[in-house]
Design a protein around this motif. Structure first.
Motif, PDB file in Angstrom:
ATOM      1  N   PRO A  24       0.709  -0.978   0.034  1.00 53.94           N
ATOM      2  CA  PRO A  24      -0.108  -0.060  -0.157  1.00 53.94           C
ATOM      3  C   PRO A  24       0.871   1.292   0.010  1.00 53.94           C
ATOM      4  N   LYS A  25       0.251   2.456  -0.382  1.00 57.13           N
ATOM      5  CA  LYS A  25       0.985   3.628  -0.484  1.00 57.13           C
ATOM      6  C   LYS A  25       1.253   4.096   1.209  1.00 57.13           C
ATOM      7  N   VAL A  26       0.113   3.911   2.001  1.00 56.05           N
ATOM      8  CA  VAL A  26      -0.039   4.165   3.158  1.00 56.05           C
ATOM      9  C   VAL A  26      -0.496   2.900   4.022  1.00 56.05           C
ATOM     10  N   LEU A  27       0.133   2.604   5.255  1.00 59.78           N
ATOM     11  CA  LEU A  27      -0.306   1.796   5.860  1.00 59.78           C
ATOM     12  C   LEU A  27      -0.625   2.323   7.484  1.00 59.78           C
ATOM     13  N   LEU A  28      -2.203   1.998   7.754  1.00 62.27           N
ATOM     14  CA  LEU A  28      -2.785   2.666   8.924  1.00 62.27           C
ATOM     15  C   LEU A  28      -2.698   1.651  10.073  1.00 62.27           C
ATOM     16  N   LEU A  29      -2.255   1.900  11.160  1.00 59.82           N
ATOM     17  CA  LEU A  29      -2.245   1.202  12.157  1.00 59.82           C
ATOM     18  C   LEU A  29      -2.976   1.608  13.387  1.00 59.82           C
ATOM     19  N   ASP A  30      -3.981   0.857  13.756  1.00 61.26           N
ATOM     20  CA  ASP A  30      -4.798   1.172  14.847  1.00 61.26           C
ATOM     21  C   ASP A  30      -4.396   0.424  16.166  1.00 61.26           C
ATOM     22  N   GLU A  31      -3.658   1.342  17.120  1.00 66.33           N
ATOM     23  CA  GLU A  31      -3.187   0.856  18.241  1.00 66.33           C
ATOM     24  C   GLU A  31      -2.405  -0.438  18.010  1.00 66.33           C
ATOM     25  N   PRO A  32      -1.324  -0.323  17.227  1.00 63.32           N
ATOM     26  CA  PRO A  32      -0.764  -1.526  16.778  1.00 63.32           C
ATOM     27  C   PRO A  32      -0.255  -2.440  18.018  1.00 63.32           C
ATOM     28  N   LEU A  33       0.193  -1.876  19.159  1.00 62.21           N
ATOM     29  CA  LEU A  33       0.958  -2.640  20.043  1.00 62.21           C
ATOM     30  C   LEU A  33      -0.107  -2.857  21.485  1.00 62.21           C
ATOM     31  N   ALA A  34      -1.185  -2.161  21.359  1.00 60.79           N
ATOM     32  CA  ALA A  34      -1.970  -2.060  22.761  1.00 60.79           C
ATOM     33  C   ALA A  34      -2.221  -3.588  23.115  1.00 60.79           C
ATOM     34  N   ALA A  35      -2.374  -4.738  22.415  1.00 62.58           N
ATOM     35  CA  ALA A  35      -2.641  -5.831  22.959  1.00 62.58           C
ATOM     36  C   ALA A  35      -1.710  -6.953  23.271  1.00 62.58           C
ATOM     37  N   LEU A  36      -0.313  -6.243  23.302  1.00 63.23           N
ATOM     38  CA  LEU A  36       0.949  -7.095  23.323  1.00 63.23           C
ATOM     39  C   LEU A  36       1.199  -6.909  24.832  1.00 63.23           C
ATOM     40  N   ASP A  37       1.984  -7.781  25.480  1.00 62.36           N
ATOM     41  CA  ASP A  37       2.454  -7.460  26.976  1.00 62.36           C
ATOM     42  C   ASP A  37       3.723  -6.618  26.925  1.00 62.36           C
ATOM     43  N   LYS A  38       4.254  -6.049  27.956  1.00 60.85           N
ATOM     44  CA  LYS A  38       5.268  -5.208  27.802  1.00 60.85           C
ATOM     45  C   LYS A  38       6.475  -5.604  27.252  1.00 60.85           C
ATOM     46  N   LYS A  39       7.086  -6.606  27.491  1.00 57.48           N
ATOM     47  CA  LYS A  39       8.296  -7.124  26.847  1.00 57.48           C
ATOM     48  C   LYS A  39       8.280  -7.167  25.495  1.00 57.48           C
ATOM     49  N   LEU A  40       7.144  -7.869  24.906  1.00 53.91           N
ATOM     50  CA  LEU A  40       6.850  -7.951  23.650  1.00 53.91           C
ATOM     51  C   LEU A  40       6.544  -6.618  22.845  1.00 53.91           C
ATOM     52  N   ARG A  41       6.112  -5.711  23.354  1.00 52.74           N
ATOM     53  CA  ARG A  41       5.885  -4.303  23.063  1.00 52.74           C
ATOM     54  C   ARG A  41       6.991  -3.750  22.380  1.00 52.74           C
ATOM     55  N   GLU A  42       8.149  -3.604  23.375  1.00 53.32           N
ATOM     56  CA  GLU A  42       9.283  -3.135  23.340  1.00 53.32           C
ATOM     57  C   GLU A  42      10.086  -3.531  21.998  1.00 53.32           C
ATOM     58  N   GLN A  43      10.213  -4.930  22.024  1.00 49.89           N
ATOM     59  CA  GLN A  43      10.536  -5.820  20.933  1.00 49.89           C
ATOM     60  C   GLN A  43      10.077  -5.143  19.665  1.00 49.89           C
ATOM     61  N   THR A  44       8.749  -5.573  19.639  1.00 44.89           N
ATOM     62  CA  THR A  44       7.977  -5.073  18.506  1.00 44.89           C
ATOM     63  C   THR A  44       7.868  -3.660  17.970  1.00 44.89           C
ATOM     64  N   GLN A  45       8.098  -2.849  18.709  1.00 48.38           N
ATOM     65  CA  GLN A  45       8.129  -1.386  18.380  1.00 48.38           C
ATOM     66  C   GLN A  45       9.450  -1.205  17.643  1.00 48.38           C
TER      67      GLN A  45
END
Lengths: 272, 394
Positions: free
Chosen positions: B184-205
């Motif tokens: 896509p030309k633009v990717l929209l992300l709605d709260e992309p990390l909200a459902a992950l736990d803290k450790k996984l969040r940092e990594q995914t970020q």
């Protein structure tokens, strides 16, 4: 874990006994060798073979099956469409009224449903000449009208529990509305449709009142035959027939329940 | 406050970066063509205005974050970009093309949903291939692109799995892969990390940032989590009640919040009442209420002399000590430690100042014994470099 008290156990057993002993009695006596329905004369399956020789009962069973198959199928199609419209079309004028009206047949007394359908068929015949006679087709139509309400309610509750964003995601990925319904919505509500079909099938198979109202001469469904036979006294043959019907209905209900249960289990991991 | 106003402010504030690194900050270069252009966009639901006459320019390759509390209109804005909501007014242009009236399936935009919305009846592979199948691409090409995408999100061994056999982090990758595969030309992300736990969040970020860098796709992220916004974004738009309150780089919105709302949204801040004393160019001198201390700091917005304002100072910018500090250009006040909390890497002190105000100080524990030096009811001095404070309006 705390052991439930003796009191709770006895209440539970009493409740279940009340519900199921009559059914077990019928099932047991269907294997009764005696001609008298209420006296035990040893084990036998003779009444089951007697059933197979009884053309009246076989014809009625075939008619019942035919009506149930057709009405359940048509009711599933119509009920699914109604459920989809009520749940996915967004807010349209009169939606609340429609939602209430689709559920009304569930609580309508059968006698009234039967009577009103009979009046409808009679006046239709006078006005248009169709249906020429009442029989299998009028019973089928009558069964469709009341069982599609059940299907619609089941499908609608399934849709209400489904994440709207699944369909939005499909649309976002290039799916046009028709493709989204075919690829995403229908596969996901298929279990609800299947259990709706089974419920419609068993309801049609069971129905006596509405069938009696909408049937004409010569077309008797199985419940109608049983009912008329019982009026002349309970025979072991009727017991055997009842046992078969109970078995069929039990299987239908069990499969419907299992489908719904499996769906719930499939849904839950998405929320973790 | 519209987007244009704010970007003008930014130029006022950082004149140095205007000449230099324009590639890193295309929004500072007036000659740059915006990639996404939102023009006076409004969305009303009955009497409620969810998005109120918004103007915004987002540039190619940006990782733009829209930040706000629940009900601020950020999700409605995202859904209008995706095509799920029809704007009441205004236009949306992507790469020069007006997409306002296009259906979601005709837009060069893909979205990653907050719930991930992974199709539960399809395998990972089928989920990712769905978008390409709808494009009616040849099977061989679909296969090849799906394989490449699975490699990219590090899921090749899970291709045949069903979603109910995946963990939350794996589902997130499937959702991401599925949205990216259509290029896509633009990717929209709605709260992309909200459902992950803290450790996984940092990594995914970090993975998300690397991926964006690698693919060069413009990302628009919606989130309510200020930390997520700070680490991910090239620019943050802070949204409140359907409007943008401030748009700027993470350090700008943190260090130079325009008003109380933004300052409070990003971490904690100590607020003092003050009155404007005088103004000269970019600098402003204010007098603190109570102590009468004068503070001189940078502030771009015009404020009349004698008008009431607020002075904010972040807890980590404050120094705490037992002896009176004698540093040049520092504002000093004294007080008594009323509460203290030990976090291991840092400690938080709440100090009741001489004029009865509670000041929060966050101090790094440089030494092992540092945390033990100050106790409850100790007399302490708090000081800060005056230029670290920020003048705020309501």
């Amino acid at each position: 874990m705390k052991r439930p008290s003796t009191f709770l156990y006895s209440v539970l057993s009493f409740g279940f006994a009340f519900l199921y002993i009559p059914i077990f009695v019928v099932m047991t006596y269907s294997f009764n060798d005696s001609r008298l329905a209420t006296v035990w004369g040893g084990f036998s399956t003779r009444w089951y073979s007697a059933l197979l020789d009884n053309d009246q009962i076989l014809d009625a069973a075939l008619l019942s099956l035919q009506v149930a198959l057709i009405s359940a199928t048509v009711a599933t199609v119509l009920g699914t469409l109604a459920g989809l419209a009520l749940n996915r079309m967004g807010k349209f004028r009169g939606r609340t009224v429609f939602t209430g009206m689709i559920a009304a047949p569930l609580v309508m007394p059968e006698v009234i449903t039967g009577l009103s359908l009979l009046l409808l068929f009679v006046s239709l015949q006078e006005l248009t000449g169709w249906p020429a006679s009442r029989g299998a087709n009028t019973i089928t139509i009558a069964h469709i009208t009341f069982s599609m309400a059940y299907v619609a309610v089941i499908v609608q509750s399934r849709l209400a529990g489904m994440d709207n964003s699944l369909e939005e995601a499909a649309m976002d990925l290039g799916g046009r509305p028709f493709a989204v319904t075919r690829d995403i919505t229908l596969p996901l509500i298929a279990p609800a449709m299947a259990s709706g079909w089974l419920l419609a099938f068993t309801l049609s198979l069971d129905d006596l009142v509405i069938a009696s109202f909408t049937s004409g001469a010569g077309a008797s469904t199985l419940p109608m035959v049983i009912f008329s036979k019982v009026k002349l006294g309970v025979t072991p043959e009727v017991n055997a027939l009842a046992t078969l019907v109970i078995a069929l209905v039990a299987i239908g209900v069990a499969v419907a329940g299992w489908l719904m249960f499996r769906q719930q289990r499939l849904d839950s991991p998405a929320a973790k | 406050m519209t987007a244009q106003d704010t970007s003008k402010d930014q130029k006022d504030r950082e004149p140095a970066s205007q000449n230099g690194a324009c590639n890193d900050a295309p929004w500072l270069d007036p000659a740059q063509q915006p990639f996404i252009e939102i023009q006076s966009l409004t969305k009303r639901f009955g009497d409620f205005t969810a998005v109120d006459d918004i103007n915004l320019k987002i540039y190619r390759g940006e990782l733009f974050t829209i930040l706000g509390g629940s009900g601020c209109g950020k999700s409605t804005l995202l859904r209008m970009l995706a095509g799920f909501e029809k704007p009441t007014q205004g236009r949306i242009l992507i790469d020069g093309v007006d997409i306002t009236d296009l259906a979601p399936y005709d837009r060069p935009v893909n979205m990653m949903f907050q719930s991930y919305a992974v199709f539960p009846h399809m395998t990972v592979e089928q989920n990712i291939a769905y978008g390409l199948k709808k494009e009616k691409l040849p099977a061989a090409e679909i296969k090849q692109r799906v394989t490449a995408m699975l490699e990219l999100v590090q899921l090749p061994e899970l291709a045949k799995r069903k979603p109910d056999q995946l963990s939350g982090g794996q589902l997130q990758r499937v959702a991401l892969a599925r949205a990216l595969i259509k290029r896509p030309k633009v990717l929209l992300l709605d709260e992309p990390l909200a459902a992950l736990d803290k450790k996984l969040r940092e990594q995914t970020q970090f993975e998300l940032m690397n991926l964006q860098d690698q693919l060069g796709i413009t990302f628009v992220v919606v989130t309510h989590d200020q930390e997520e916004a700070m680490t991910l974004a090239t620019r943050i738009a802070v949204m409140n009640a359907g409007n943008f309150v401030q748009i700027g780089s993470p350090s700008e919105v943190y260090e130079f919040p325009l008003n109380h709302f933004v300052a409070d949204f990003f971490g904690s801040i100590n607020i003092f009442d003050a009155t404007v004393h005088s103004r000269e160019g970019e600098h402003i001198t204010v007098t603190l209420e109570g102590s009468g201390t004068q503070i001189r700091t940078r502030h771009a917005q015009p404020l009349a002399s004698g008008s009431a304002c607020m002075v904010g100072i972040r807890p980590e910018k404050l120094l705490i000590s037992k002896e009176r500090p004698t540093l040049e250009g520092h504002t000093v006040t004294s007080g008594v430690v009323e509460e203290l909390a030990y976090y291991g890497n840092r400690s938080i002190y709440r100090v009741r100042s001489e004029n009865g105000r509670l000041i929060q100080v966050s101090a790094q524990n440089y030494q092992r014994s540092a945390a033990l030096l100050l106790e409850w009811d100790d007399e302490v001095f708090i000081s800060w470099e005056s230029s670290c404070s920020v003048v705020l309006t309501e």
